[in-house]
Write a protein that holds these residues in place. Structure first.
Motif, PDB file in Angstrom:
ATOM      1  N   ASN A   1       0.409   9.040   3.242  1.00 25.64           N
ATOM      2  CA  ASN A   1      -0.847   8.768   3.945  1.00 25.64           C
ATOM      3  C   ASN A   1      -0.589   8.523   5.436  1.00 25.64           C
ATOM      4  O   ASN A   1       0.266   7.711   5.788  1.00 25.64           O
ATOM      5  CB  ASN A   1      -1.516   7.542   3.316  1.00 25.64           C
ATOM      6  CG  ASN A   1      -2.935   7.362   3.797  1.00 25.64           C
ATOM      7  OD1 ASN A   1      -3.163   7.064   4.958  1.00 25.64           O
ATOM      8  ND2 ASN A   1      -3.888   7.552   2.903  1.00 25.64           N
TER       9      ASN A   1
ATOM     10  N   VAL B   1      -2.211   6.836   7.540  1.00 21.74           N
ATOM     11  CA  VAL B   1      -2.461   5.424   7.901  1.00 21.74           C
ATOM     12  C   VAL B   1      -1.192   4.602   7.685  1.00 21.74           C
ATOM     13  O   VAL B   1      -0.804   3.788   8.529  1.00 21.74           O
ATOM     14  CB  VAL B   1      -3.631   4.832   7.066  1.00 21.74           C
ATOM     15  CG1 VAL B   1      -3.810   3.347   7.359  1.00 21.74           C
ATOM     16  CG2 VAL B   1      -4.918   5.591   7.337  1.00 21.74           C
ATOM     17  N   ILE B   2      -0.542   4.826   6.544  1.00 21.14           N
ATOM     18  CA  ILE B   2       0.699   4.101   6.233  1.00 21.14           C
ATOM     19  C   ILE B   2       1.800   4.487   7.211  1.00 21.14           C
ATOM     20  O   ILE B   2       2.502   3.625   7.763  1.00 21.14           O
ATOM     21  CB  ILE B   2       1.156   4.402   4.778  1.00 21.14           C
ATOM     22  CG1 ILE B   2       0.133   3.869   3.773  1.00 21.14           C
ATOM     23  CG2 ILE B   2       2.539   3.835   4.508  1.00 21.14           C
ATOM     24  CD1 ILE B   2       0.021   2.371   3.704  1.00 21.14           C
ATOM     25  N   GLU B   3       1.942   5.777   7.430  1.00 19.18           N
ATOM     26  CA  GLU B   3       2.977   6.273   8.349  1.00 19.18           C
ATOM     27  C   GLU B   3       2.814   5.655   9.734  1.00 19.18           C
ATOM     28  O   GLU B   3       3.771   5.183  10.342  1.00 19.18           O
ATOM     29  CB  GLU B   3       2.881   7.802   8.443  1.00 19.18           C
ATOM     30  CG  GLU B   3       4.079   8.422   9.124  1.00 19.18           C
ATOM     31  CD  GLU B   3       4.019   9.942   9.123  1.00 19.18           C
ATOM     32  OE1 GLU B   3       4.798  10.530   9.899  1.00 19.18           O
ATOM     33  OE2 GLU B   3       3.211  10.524   8.394  1.00 19.18           O
TER      34      GLU B   3
ATOM     35  N   TRP C   1      -7.561   5.591  -0.776  1.00 14.53           N
ATOM     36  CA  TRP C   1      -7.599   5.571   0.682  1.00 14.53           C
ATOM     37  C   TRP C   1      -6.600   4.545   1.219  1.00 14.53           C
ATOM     38  O   TRP C   1      -6.552   3.404   0.769  1.00 14.53           O
ATOM     39  CB  TRP C   1      -9.003   5.229   1.174  1.00 14.53           C
ATOM     40  CG  TRP C   1      -9.117   5.454   2.649  1.00 14.53           C
ATOM     41  CD1 TRP C   1      -9.468   6.599   3.276  1.00 14.53           C
ATOM     42  CD2 TRP C   1      -8.844   4.505   3.683  1.00 14.53           C
ATOM     43  NE1 TRP C   1      -9.428   6.446   4.634  1.00 14.53           N
ATOM     44  CE2 TRP C   1      -9.054   5.161   4.919  1.00 14.53           C
ATOM     45  CE3 TRP C   1      -8.426   3.173   3.701  1.00 14.53           C
ATOM     46  CZ2 TRP C   1      -8.876   4.527   6.141  1.00 14.53           C
ATOM     47  CZ3 TRP C   1      -8.249   2.548   4.921  1.00 14.53           C
ATOM     48  CH2 TRP C   1      -8.478   3.223   6.121  1.00 14.53           C
ATOM     49  N   GLY C   2      -5.780   4.988   2.190  1.00 13.95           N
ATOM     50  CA  GLY C   2      -4.828   4.073   2.839  1.00 13.95           C
ATOM     51  C   GLY C   2      -3.635   3.709   1.981  1.00 13.95           C
ATOM     52  O   GLY C   2      -2.935   2.748   2.248  1.00 13.95           O
ATOM     53  N   LYS C   3      -3.407   4.490   0.909  1.00 13.39           N
ATOM     54  CA  LYS C   3      -2.262   4.186   0.039  1.00 13.39           C
ATOM     55  C   LYS C   3      -1.318   5.383  -0.033  1.00 13.39           C
ATOM     56  O   LYS C   3      -1.721   6.516   0.207  1.00 13.39           O
ATOM     57  CB  LYS C   3      -2.745   3.827  -1.373  1.00 13.39           C
ATOM     58  CG  LYS C   3      -3.378   2.447  -1.475  1.00 13.39           C
ATOM     59  CD  LYS C   3      -3.720   2.118  -2.912  1.00 13.39           C
ATOM     60  CE  LYS C   3      -4.261   0.717  -3.050  1.00 13.39           C
ATOM     61  NZ  LYS C   3      -3.224  -0.299  -3.017  1.00 13.39           N
ATOM     62  N   GLY C   4      -0.059   5.096  -0.390  1.00 12.13           N
ATOM     63  CA  GLY C   4       0.928   6.165  -0.561  1.00 12.13           C
ATOM     64  C   GLY C   4       1.685   6.484   0.717  1.00 12.13           C
ATOM     65  O   GLY C   4       1.124   6.428   1.809  1.00 12.13           O
TER      66      GLY C   4
ATOM     67  N   ASN D   1       0.801  -1.232   0.000  1.00 11.48           N
ATOM     68  CA  ASN D   1       0.000   0.000   0.000  1.00 11.48           C
ATOM     69  C   ASN D   1       0.831   1.279   0.000  1.00 11.48           C
ATOM     70  O   ASN D   1       0.282   2.374  -0.032  1.00 11.48           O
ATOM     71  CB  ASN D   1      -0.946   0.013   1.209  1.00 11.48           C
ATOM     72  CG  ASN D   1      -2.116  -0.929   1.016  1.00 11.48           C
ATOM     73  OD1 ASN D   1      -2.505  -1.220  -0.108  1.00 11.48           O
ATOM     74  ND2 ASN D   1      -2.667  -1.431   2.102  1.00 11.48           N
TER      75      ASN D   1
ATOM     76  N   TYR E   1      -2.486   5.102  -5.318  1.00  7.96           N
ATOM     77  CA  TYR E   1      -3.339   6.206  -4.871  1.00  7.96           C
ATOM     78  C   TYR E   1      -4.643   5.664  -4.316  1.00  7.96           C
ATOM     79  O   TYR E   1      -5.039   4.551  -4.609  1.00  7.96           O
ATOM     80  CB  TYR E   1      -3.621   7.157  -6.046  1.00  7.96           C
ATOM     81  CG  TYR E   1      -2.359   7.704  -6.655  1.00  7.96           C
ATOM     82  CD1 TYR E   1      -1.697   8.787  -6.084  1.00  7.96           C
ATOM     83  CD2 TYR E   1      -1.793   7.094  -7.771  1.00  7.96           C
ATOM     84  CE1 TYR E   1      -0.511   9.268  -6.617  1.00  7.96           C
ATOM     85  CE2 TYR E   1      -0.607   7.563  -8.322  1.00  7.96           C
ATOM     86  CZ  TYR E   1       0.020   8.649  -7.738  1.00  7.96           C
ATOM     87  OH  TYR E   1       1.196   9.106  -8.263  1.00  7.96           O
TER      88      TYR E   1
END
Length: 204
Positions: A179, A181-183, A173-176, A167, A171
């Motif tokens: 983001n 969420v990823i961090e 939600w929840g990607k990149g 993820n 691009y």
């Protein structure tokens, strides 16, 4: 932190940093070059990042496999690991509290955990009516680590890490890498929280 979970986190963090660098270099290429040249530069960056991604996934998988092997070694019965003092106590009827304290004491000892599981099963069967076994019983066998539960825990952590790796690019939600969420997933991977506390307990 558990050695194998730490290895997964290291792979995750390493790829996260590489993906952030990729984003910066791709943005720079778009600013510096004409579209066709920028496209070629970005293709090179894509290829390099894909190789780093494969390495990260391989590192997570390798850590999981080593964790599974460690779990199997932990579960291999070994008579030299039998605690004679506690074996004498198991001839008596232990209270749930006494039993839990003994489980806590022997969580790192697969042989004693095997014996404690047998003890719990035997006593619970004796104390429950036919058909009720598995539902009732004074002693809680679910607190005893098993090889199967350890393997399941390592597998779940690996799946979570690989999902986060996948993820980090793309691009939506929840990607990149930008983001939150990823961090957060990278930063807090393997740290105790209500969702993973039981899994960490199993492999501590």
């Amino acid at each position: 932190m558990n050695t194998y979970i730490q290895s997964m986190k290291n792979a995750l963090t390493s790829y996260y940093n590489a993906a952030k660098t990729y984003e910066e270099k791709a943005a720079q290429a778009k600013q510096r070059y004409q579209p066709d040249v920028a496209e070629e530069e970005i293709k090179k960056l894509d290829t390099a990042l894909e190789a780093v991604k494969r390495d990260a996934v391989d590192a997570v998988t390798d850590a999981k496999d080593k964790g599974v092997e460690a779990a199997k070694r932990w579960g291999a019965l070994d008579g030299s690991k039998i605690d004679d003092g506690d074996m004498k106590l198991l001839k008596f009827d232990l209270s749930p509290e006494q039993f839990e304290a003994m489980v806590e004491r022997h969580k790192k000892n697969g042989t004693m955990c095997f014996i404690l599981a047998q003890y719990a099963e035997k006593h619970n069967r004796e104390e429950t009516a036919p058909g009720e076994y598995g539902v009732a019983g004074r002693l809680n066998p679910l607190i005893i680590p098993t090889v199967e539960e350890k393997i399941k825990a390592y597998t779940k952590f690996a799946e979570s890490a690989i999902s986060t790796i996948n993820n980090m690019t793309g691009y939506g939600w929840g990607k990149g890498v930008g983001n939150p969420v990823i961090e957060s997933s990278v930063k807090n991977f393997g740290e105790p929280n209500p969702m993973n506390y039981a899994l960490l307990e199993i492999i501590e």
